[in-house]
Design an enzyme around this catalytic site. Structure first.
Site, short mmCIF file in Angstrom:
data_model
loop_
_atom_site.label_atom_id
_atom_site.label_comp_id
_atom_site.label_asym_id
_atom_site.label_seq_id
_atom_site.Cartn_x
_atom_site.Cartn_y
_atom_site.Cartn_z
N ILE A 65 0.84 -1.20 0.00
CA ILE A 65 0.00 0.00 0.00
C ILE A 65 0.87 1.25 0.00
O ILE A 65 1.84 1.35 0.76
CB ILE A 65 -0.91 0.02 1.25
CG1 ILE A 65 -1.76 -1.25 1.33
CG2 ILE A 65 -1.78 1.27 1.27
CD1 ILE A 65 -2.31 -1.53 2.72
N CYS A 66 0.50 2.21 -0.84
CA CYS A 66 1.16 3.52 -0.84
C CYS A 66 0.22 4.51 -0.15
O CYS A 66 -0.77 4.94 -0.73
CB CYS A 66 1.47 3.97 -2.26
SG CYS A 66 2.33 5.56 -2.35
N LEU A 67 0.51 4.81 1.11
CA LEU A 67 -0.32 5.73 1.90
C LEU A 67 0.59 6.45 2.88
O LEU A 67 1.35 5.80 3.62
CB LEU A 67 -1.42 4.96 2.63
CG LEU A 67 -2.43 5.79 3.44
CD1 LEU A 67 -3.25 6.70 2.52
CD2 LEU A 67 -3.36 4.87 4.23
#
Length: 232
Positions: free
Chosen positions: A90-92
């Site tokens: 996940i890119c967060l």
């Protein structure tokens, strides 16, 4: 040891708070009775391509939690610009440099749920999916909805059986090639055009996916360019 004890108390309290909160529809459970390896679960947001799907997230709580962010990745496969379609990474920002000790496991899962509503294609985890999202939104939504049905148990457009067995039955109704094309967000007509030229099916699907040969964007890519890539 005191740090570990504080971590244990915090994690147990967060799991209990989440169980007592019936309104959020978010659950957190231990994996193999390990309080530092958890599974979070939430449902896809309404009025999105993910609606009705059930999404599981793998959570690892680091030793210095809550001063260091938890590690999260999707267990359920998701078609989304900020989630790796291969690994679930996940890119967060809050899972990296924007983390704060005031954040909790539940609030972080809620942020993941919100990410499904509001992708950030300019900061993608999956560049190919981000290109699809930016160039052909309707086609992207169809593919994301199909993934939600196959992998997250979301109901089809007409409702129907959303159980895992029902989805397996539905998927079995498609040929293996048709399923591969749908999962890639491609058109059977486009794929067959190049397969009929003598190129291998897998190579065509891989190449068209890489070129983002989808929806209206396909009109911007000449047959010559596709053939050139297929010959590489």
């Amino acid at each position: 040891m005191a740090m570990e004890s504080a971590r244990m108390r915090r994690v147990k309290k967060e799991i209990l708070d989440c169980r007592n909160d019936k309104s959020s529809n978010i659950s957190i459970d231990m994996i193999d009775d390990n309080p530092y390896h958890l599974k979070g679960t939430f449902f896809g947001p309404e009025e999105t391509a993910y609606e009705g799907g059930r999404y599981d997230v793998d959570i690892v709580v680091p030793e210095s939690y809550p001063f260091q962010p938890v590690k999260m990745k999707f267990i359920t496969k998701v078609y989304h610009p900020n989630i790796s379609s291969a690994s679930g990474a996940i890119c967060l920002d809050i899972l990296k440099d924007a983390w704060s000790p005031v954040l909790t496991l539940k609030s972080t899962l809620i942020s993941l749920q919100s990410l499904l509503c509001s992708p950030e294609p300019n900061d993608p985890q999956d560049a190919e999916v981000a290109k699809h999202y930016m160039t052909s939104r309707e086609s992207f939504n169809e593919t994301a909805r199909y993934w939600a049905q196959i992998y997250a148990g979301a109901p089809g457009k007409g409702g129907g059986d959303a159980s895992a067995a029902g989805k397996e039955k539905e998927a079995a109704g498609l040929s293996e090639s048709s399923r591969a094309i749908a999962l890639a967000g491609l058109s059977e007509e486009h794929v067959n055009k190049f397969v009929d030229m003598g190129f291998g099916f897998s190579k065509v699907v891989e190449t068209l996916s890489r070129l983002n040969y989808r929806g209206d964007n396909a009109k911007n890519i000449t047959n010559e360019r596709v053939v050139e890539k297929l010959l590489e």
